[in-house]
Design a protein around this motif. Structure first.
Motif, mmCIF file in Angstrom:
data_model
loop_
_atom_site.group_PDB
_atom_site.id
_atom_site.type_symbol
_atom_site.label_atom_id
_atom_site.label_comp_id
_atom_site.label_asym_id
_atom_site.label_seq_id
_atom_site.Cartn_x
_atom_site.Cartn_y
_atom_site.Cartn_z
ATOM 1 N N ALA A 168 0.838 -1.196 0.000
ATOM 2 C CA ALA A 168 0.000 0.000 0.000
ATOM 3 C C ALA A 168 0.873 1.246 0.000
ATOM 4 O O ALA A 168 1.850 1.342 0.740
ATOM 5 N N GLY A 169 0.519 2.202 -0.847
ATOM 6 C CA GLY A 169 1.267 3.448 -0.933
ATOM 7 C C GLY A 169 2.254 3.509 -2.075
ATOM 8 O O GLY A 169 2.782 4.575 -2.377
ATOM 9 N N CYS A 180 14.286 -4.626 -1.885
ATOM 10 C CA CYS A 180 12.821 -4.484 -1.938
ATOM 11 C C CYS A 180 12.204 -4.743 -0.564
ATOM 12 O O CYS A 180 11.246 -4.067 -0.166
ATOM 13 N N ARG A 181 12.754 -5.723 0.164
ATOM 14 C CA ARG A 181 12.244 -6.001 1.518
ATOM 15 C C ARG A 181 12.398 -4.762 2.401
ATOM 16 O O ARG A 181 11.479 -4.391 3.146
ATOM 17 N N ARG A 182 13.543 -4.101 2.293
ATOM 18 C CA ARG A 182 13.773 -2.908 3.111
ATOM 19 C C ARG A 182 12.871 -1.747 2.665
ATOM 20 O O ARG A 182 12.404 -0.967 3.509
ATOM 21 N N ILE A 183 12.644 -1.625 1.371
ATOM 22 C CA ILE A 183 11.751 -0.576 0.875
ATOM 23 C C ILE A 183 10.344 -0.794 1.436
ATOM 24 O O ILE A 183 9.686 0.145 1.903
ATOM 25 N N VAL A 196 3.453 8.411 0.009
ATOM 26 C CA VAL A 196 4.165 8.078 1.250
ATOM 27 C C VAL A 196 5.316 9.024 1.574
ATOM 28 O O VAL A 196 6.017 8.815 2.563
ATOM 29 N N ALA A 197 5.540 10.047 0.756
ATOM 30 C CA ALA A 197 6.667 10.943 1.011
ATOM 31 C C ALA A 197 6.329 12.355 0.565
ATOM 32 O O ALA A 197 5.506 12.566 -0.335
ATOM 33 N N GLU A 198 6.981 13.307 1.189
ATOM 34 C CA GLU A 198 6.791 14.713 0.831
ATOM 35 C C GLU A 198 7.237 14.978 -0.602
ATOM 36 O O GLU A 198 6.659 15.783 -1.316
ATOM 37 N N ALA A 255 6.198 1.378 7.580
ATOM 38 C CA ALA A 255 6.371 2.155 8.805
ATOM 39 C C ALA A 255 5.715 3.515 8.694
ATOM 40 O O ALA A 255 5.365 4.141 9.713
ATOM 41 N N ARG A 256 5.530 3.989 7.470
ATOM 42 C CA ARG A 256 4.924 5.305 7.242
ATOM 43 C C ARG A 256 3.427 5.234 6.953
ATOM 44 O O ARG A 256 2.757 6.271 6.931
#
Length: 399
Positions: A319-320, A387-390, A339-341, A396-397
């Motif tokens: 999602a996002g 990709c797992r870390r992304i 998900v980001a500014e 988390a956001r």
């Protein structure tokens, strides 16, 4: 006495563009690795992780040991130019011979030579964006004005009506990339035909960067059409390409420009001034690559397709994130606006928190604002872990 330096040429101001700031996170990642930091994953650069096939390297070494270290024919060895012409003819159906080809120091050098030979002060060049980061400086270095036409997200396809609207009496050329970097879009024959129609109608050149033509997914190898092969276009198109992507030869600087013979005579003259010939041992290896190692490109393409599918599968269910699935190339674009500014902030924060380097795609053009580019030119394990870390970073956001 003044302590300042004498002034620079106005030309220097054309050598820089804002898009190059997109490499900031990549540079941070390289410095981290160089300092000995473990666990950094670089998915931001289009340099194949494959080694150049050993027989091609051996060919160059043997050539060096045989004394192939002297000045070379400025437009390239005839045998290599014939091989490039034959390879391009087989792919496109164009009628070509060695005099249609000049060997260059990679695609970038071919693009630079085409720009200097076709564009000057007061000219305009229409360029479809997203486009590679160096295009702005390369296409305007002789004083031409860059007129960008967006290929809008999320499909990133060319808009013939927008291209037509951008053409003025000052327009001299249209620059396209097929397949595209960074989007991976392959133009359809219909799209190419509409651009060709505009070029003929307005008596324009077309500069066609086809460096990714051998890295096409879900299609027959060599199936990418060239605009130069359409009726009336061979005499007004210059194709640039290289072995960088197809044979993992980025550092060899083995590329070419292909076009009508009168234009190639000028590119030849440019090669005398800029390169004074490409090293003979590089040309020897390039000839071997083209003639004896055609399957290398297919093997690498299959690996890139597997990596593409892995990344799409890992990210598309998050999602996002929205994914633009590429038709070709070594990259995919990810929409991070939810998900980001900004895409720049996403890249900075992802690297800060997860030590994964992606490229802010905004530097490729306004159409890609809010998107980031992930490269497949890393090991399968690194792509899976990256990709797992992304996903972890995004969740988390959004949780």
């Amino acid at each position: 006495m003044s302590s300042t330096s004498p002034r620079f040429s106005p030309l220097v101001h054309r050598l820089h563009n804002d898009g190059l700031s997109g490499w900031d996170v990549h540079s941070r990642a390289e410095r981290a690795v160089a300092s000995g930091e473990q666990g950094v994953i670089i998915l931001s650069i289009g340099d194949p992780d494959f080694a150049t096939p050993a027989p091609i390297v051996d060919s160059a070494i043997a050539s060096l040991r045989n004394g192939d270290t002297h000045y070379e024919q400025m437009n390239g060895r005839a045998a290599l130019r014939r091989a490039i012409a034959a390879d391009t003819q087989a792919r496109t159906g164009l009628t070509l011979d060695a005099d249609n080809v000049v060997v260059t120091a990679g695609t970038q050098n071919g693009l630079f030579a085409a720009s200097l030979c076709l564009l000057g002060e007061g000219d305009e060049v229409v360029a479809l964006e997203p486009m590679y980061l160096t295009y702005e400086s390369t296409l305007t270095v002789a004083g031409a004005k860059l007129v960008t036409v967006g290929q809008p997200a999320p499909r990133f396809r060319p808009d013939p009506a927008a291209i037509a609207a951008a053409i003025t009496p000052a327009t001299r050329a249209i620059a396209i990339t097929n397949p595209n970097n960074p989007t991976g879009v392959v133009m359809t024959n219909g799209e190419l035909e509409k651009i060709a129609q505009l070029a003929i109608e307005h008596d324009l050149w077309v500069i066609s960067d086809e460096v990714y033509c051998d890295v096409v997914f879900d299609a027959e190898p060599g199936s990418v059409g060239s605009i130069a092969a359409l009726p009336g276009m061979a005499e007004r198109t210059v194709i640039v390409g290289s072995l960088s992507k197809s044979h993992a030869m980025t550092g060899w600087r083995a590329g070419w420009a292909i076009g009508p013979k009168d234009l190639m005579s000028h590119v030849h003259a440019m090669a005398v001034i800029v390169n004074y010939g490409i090293p003979g041992f590089v040309q020897h290896a390039a000839l071997d690559a083209l003639v004896h190692f055609k399957d290398t490109a297919n093997e690498m393409r299959a690996t890139y397709q597997e990596r593409r599918d892995l990344a799409v599968s890992a990210l598309s269910r998050t999602a996002g994130l929205d994914i633009a699935i590429p038709d070709a190339g070594m990259y995919l674009l990810i929409d991070v606006t939810a998900v980001a500014e900004s895409s720049a902030a996403f890249c900075d924060e992802l690297f800060d928190e997860q030590r994964v380097a992606l490229l802010d795609a905004k530097g490729f053009g306004a159409s890609a604002n809010g998107w980031v580019r992930l490269s497949f030119t890393a090991s399968t394990d690194d792509i899976a872990e990256g990709c797992r870390r992304i996903v972890e970073f995004v969740r988390a956001r959004t949780s």
